[in-house]
Design an enzyme around this catalytic site. Structure first.
Site, PDB file in Angstrom:
ATOM      1  N   ALA A   1       0.834  -1.197   0.000  1.00  0.00           N
ATOM      2  CA  ALA A   1       0.000   0.000   0.000  1.00  0.00           C
ATOM      3  C   ALA A   1       0.871   1.250   0.000  1.00  0.00           C
ATOM      4  O   ALA A   1       1.942   1.290   0.613  1.00  0.00           O
ATOM      5  CB  ALA A   1      -0.913  -0.009   1.218  1.00  0.00           C
TER       6      ALA A   1
ATOM      7  N   SER B   1      -3.550  -6.695   6.218  1.00  0.00           N
ATOM      8  CA  SER B   1      -2.373  -5.959   6.670  1.00  0.00           C
ATOM      9  C   SER B   1      -2.410  -4.529   6.150  1.00  0.00           C
ATOM     10  O   SER B   1      -2.670  -4.274   4.971  1.00  0.00           O
ATOM     11  CB  SER B   1      -1.094  -6.647   6.183  1.00  0.00           C
TER      12      SER B   1
ATOM     13  N   GLU C   1       0.040  -2.760   5.540  1.00  0.00           N
ATOM     14  CA  GLU C   1       1.112  -2.582   4.564  1.00  0.00           C
ATOM     15  C   GLU C   1       0.758  -3.160   3.203  1.00  0.00           C
ATOM     16  O   GLU C   1       1.462  -2.904   2.231  1.00  0.00           O
ATOM     17  CB  GLU C   1       2.396  -3.233   5.072  1.00  0.00           C
ATOM     18  N   GLU C   2      -0.342  -3.927   3.152  1.00  0.00           N
ATOM     19  CA  GLU C   2      -0.737  -4.509   1.870  1.00  0.00           C
ATOM     20  C   GLU C   2      -2.125  -3.986   1.482  1.00  0.00           C
ATOM     21  O   GLU C   2      -2.285  -2.781   1.331  1.00  0.00           O
ATOM     22  CB  GLU C   2      -0.658  -6.030   1.949  1.00  0.00           C
ATOM     23  N   MET C   3      -3.133  -4.832   1.393  1.00  0.00           N
ATOM     24  CA  MET C   3      -4.426  -4.356   0.921  1.00  0.00           C
ATOM     25  C   MET C   3      -5.198  -3.603   1.994  1.00  0.00           C
ATOM     26  O   MET C   3      -6.031  -2.756   1.694  1.00  0.00           O
ATOM     27  CB  MET C   3      -5.225  -5.535   0.364  1.00  0.00           C
TER      28      MET C   3
END
Length: 749
Positions: free
Chosen positions: A113, A153, A155-157
């Site tokens: 992200a 997460s 940091e991701e989706m």
């Protein structure tokens, strides 16, 4: 005596009785008994088959509560490409697992992200249906569990289960698709989102590569360079197949290869962050299928090309950089530029996108999906290296014929004409070549000259392997094989092996080397001057070794991580160790079970250990007649064991040579039964390692570990410990004695 004193003594007596009763009847700690489906020993080859390279894929990881269906797979495909699952509606699963990049993303480290660079690279999703754990460190046990991290997460989706469900419920097309896939009107749930995507990911199967077509009988599916590369891939020089075996070309266990950390990045401990008992820097071996499409490579993308990866392993991985506990198979090798190119060419032959799913033109959310990438440079390179798909050669039954190699011909040129059922006869001569036999049901015989001398396959000290065979029901006899750097005869991954009547000399690591095989018979082999074992069977099942002669090797005969072995009527003399029955860690087979060793002569095995530094075999002390290392259910009887200066028979736990972090198998030797052997003049001048540990050598050495080890050995004059438990001891007595021994050993160690 005063009453209170009597009560104290009575109390102490009761405590003593309780202690004795506990020592006698409480179970002794023992290694986990694995179910047979987890043993990992033996062949997975398909029969009948044109070649032994055809292997059964393992069972898929589909769960009982998430059975696949076309409707579920299609729903999962749409969800996989739909950014609606992300917090900002800007990322989908396909953002990091793009179908045109081998379901990876082409970056050294995945991009999360807000363009955040993540610590590791995105793993390919091809053939994840066969994985038993997920992520580079194996932190997830199922595909459904694996999805939790990328979906939620930050940091991701970065989605939340509640928001994901709410957005999907607001889209009538998804509500309808969920109802069709899961059979109820309230099917839009977070669990079913994961279930649908998992069903789609399990459909990403690749199994029709040029290699697969070659294995099925299309002899033209591989180029000459790729066939040479396949030989190198299977060779004990490179040992690629140890961690990347067909058909998945992956391994769900965790190993340290010593991949360097990226400059400026913190050290990545890998599996150790998930399981504290694991090794620092251990990661799983990913699939090599479609590897040509998924550069850069390794968990942190440190290598940009396959050539760089080959160079890394050729240099011994991280050993030279001082990395600790590098896997035993990563020991370095030498390849010239042509050989390196051949090996990389073979890796390109593992490419297959025939089952590549379509990127949907649109998704129910109306959000933009990832764009199709054209052209893809890696695909162009693959198309230039690989041959066009051709019609497979006929695998129908034919009348077997005998093919003769005449003087002036190469063996390989005649082998390449053979079909299943044929016999290949080799006229007497010296053949300076390397031979590869992939066809099943082949008999490969040398024809002696008038003096009775067998033809010679000669490596001149530079060739890696004399013969590599991957055909089921392979028989080889009446040859001399000499002067190779890795193996004399390697038979890998097949069912039905018969090796007999050969002389093997100075062929590197092993003389004859059936590995991951089932139904193996080795007899009347003479082997000398190998820096590991003259006669070896590993990760195999149902093995007989008989009537052989071995001398001048580090190991005469070895059964490693093998089930159902018989070793009898052999002579092993003047090796470092005569016979070795072992269970080693960090291998696909997790057991060594049910071995019988009888009627052998094991004498004067006092040769210096010239095993390669860093290998497990280099740790064996010279002067050992027979060594049982962590193997279970081994019966040793009617052998003559004499003149071995360190010890006649030794039974040891794995911690004698491995750290606890390295050990992923049951470390203790259990259910050993030694009886009715003849011992003469053993232990008279022990190796320094044993002398420092025990003070002297012995006929029998047992390190006191493991349950139910029994010795009925009246012929043994010396032993450690001085009293050995026999088969006549009742279990309570054995238990008490075992606990006393281990208490004493614990005090002095």
């Amino acid at each position: 005596m005063k009453v209170w004193i009597k009560r104290i003594f009575a109390g102490l007596g009761i405590l003593l009785l309780i202690g004795v009763a506990y020592a006698a009847f409480a179970p002794i700690p023992q290694d986990e008994v694995l179910p047979e489906e987890k043993w990992g020993a033996g062949s997975s080859s398909v029969e009948p088959a044109w070649s032994g390279l055809q292997r059964d894929f393992p069972a898929t990881n589909e769960t009982a509560d998430n059975a696949s269906s076309p409707e579920k797979v299609e729903l999962g495909r749409l969800l996989f490409f739909d950014p609606v699952l992300s917090q900002n509606d800007d990322m989908s699963c396909a953002s990091c697992h793009h179908p045109d990049m081998g379901f990876a993303d082409g970056n050294a480290q995945a991009i999360g992200a807000d363009e955040k660079v993540l610590p590791r690279s995105a793993m390919s999703l091809w053939n994840v249906a066969y994985n038993t754990n997920f992520f580079w460190d194996g932190q997830a046990a199922t595909l459904e569990e694996q999805m939790e991290i990328p979906l939620t997460s930050d940091e991701e989706m970065g989605g939340s289960p509640e928001d994901i469900v709410a957005e999907l419920q607001a889209l009538p097309e998804y509500v309808d698709l969920f109802e069709k896939a899961f059979g109820s009107s309230d099917s839009v749930t977070y669990e079913n989102v994961k279930n649908a995507i998992a069903a789609f990911e399990r459909s990403l199967v690749t199994n029709n590569s040029p290699f697969d077509r070659y294995a099925a009988g299309d002899v033209n599916a591989l180029t000459p360079a790729q066939r040479r590369g396949l030989g190198l891939f299977r060779s004990a020089a490179t040992r690629c197949f140890e961690c990347h075996a067909a058909p998945t070309f992956s391994d769900d266990s965790f190993s340290v290869t010593g991949v360097p950390d990226l400059p400026g990045q913190p050290h990545d401990a890998g599996r150790m962050d998930v399981e504290a008992s694991s090794l620092d820097g251990a990661f799983k071996a990913p699939t090599l299928r479609n590897i040509a499409l998924t550069a850069p490579y390794m968990h942190n993308g440190v290598f940009n090309t396959l050539e760089e990866v080959v160079d890394f392993y050729a240099n011994g991985g991280g050993r030279d950089a001082g990395v600790q506990n590098v896997d035993m198979h990563v020991i370095g090798f030498e390849l010239n530029e042509q050989e390196k190119a051949d090996l990389v060419a073979f890796l390109y032959a593992l490419t297959d996108e025939s089952n590549l799913p379509e990127i949907p033109a649109s998704v129910p959310s109306g959000l933009a999906v990832v764009e199709k990438l054209e052209p893809v440079q890696a695909r162009q390179v693959v198309s230039e290296v690989n041959v066009d798909e051709a019609e497979a050669a006929s695998t129908s039954t034919h009348e077997p014929v005998t093919l003769r190699v005449e003087p002036g011909q190469t063996i390989q040129s005649v082998v390449d004409q053979a079909l299943p059922g044929d016999t290949i006869e080799v006229s007497y001569g010296i053949y300076k070549e390397h031979v590869v036999i992939d066809v099943s049901d082949i008999k490969f015989f040398g024809i002696p000259n008038e003096a009775g001398e067998w033809p010679i396959i000669e490596g001149e000290g530079t060739g890696s392997d004399g013969v590599i065979a991957s055909g089921n029901n392979f028989e080889m006899a009446f040859f001399q094989v000499k002067n190779f750097t890795s193996n004399g005869v390697l038979v890998e991954g097949v069912t039905g092996v018969y090796l007999h009547d050969m002389y093997i000399e100075n062929t590197g690591v092993y003389g004859v080397y059936p590995v991951r095989c089932t139904d193996v018979l080795i007899e009347r082999i003479e082997g000398t001057l190998m820096n590991d074992a003259a006669i070896y069977a590993g990760k195999s099942k149902d093995v007989i070794i008989r009537d052989t002669l071995t001398y001048g090797n580090v190991i005469g005969i070895e059964l490693e991580n093998t089930v159902n072995g018989e070793v009898y009527n052999n002579v092993a003399h003047d090796n470092t160790v005569g016979i070795f029955i072992d269970l080693l860690p960090q291998l696909p087979s997790k057991v060594s079970l049910y071995t019988k060793v009888y009627d052998n002569v094991i004498e004067n095995n006092n040769g210096e250990n010239f095993g390669k530094p860093g290998t497990a075999v280099s740790l064996i002390p010279p002067g050992t007649g027979m060594l049982i290392l962590a193997a279970d259910h081994v019966e040793v009887f009617n052998n003559t064991i004499r003149g071995n200066k360190t010890g006649g028979l030794a039974v040891f736990n794995l911690t004698i040579g491995f750290s606890e972090e390295e050990i992923d198998v049951g470390p203790n030797p259990e259910h050993t039964y030694a009886h009715d052997n003849i011992y003469e003049n053993n232990g008279y001048d022990p190796d320094k390692f044993v002398k420092d540990m025990l003070g002297s050598g012995f006929d029998i050495i047992w390190d006191t570990t493991g349950v139910n080890n029994r010795f009925d050995e009246p012929n043994a004059k010396t032993s450690f410990p001085p009293v050995l438990p026999s088969s006549t001891w009742p279990d309570p007595l054995y238990n008490i004695y075992w606990r006393v021994l281990n208490f004493v050993v614990g005090l002095v160690s």
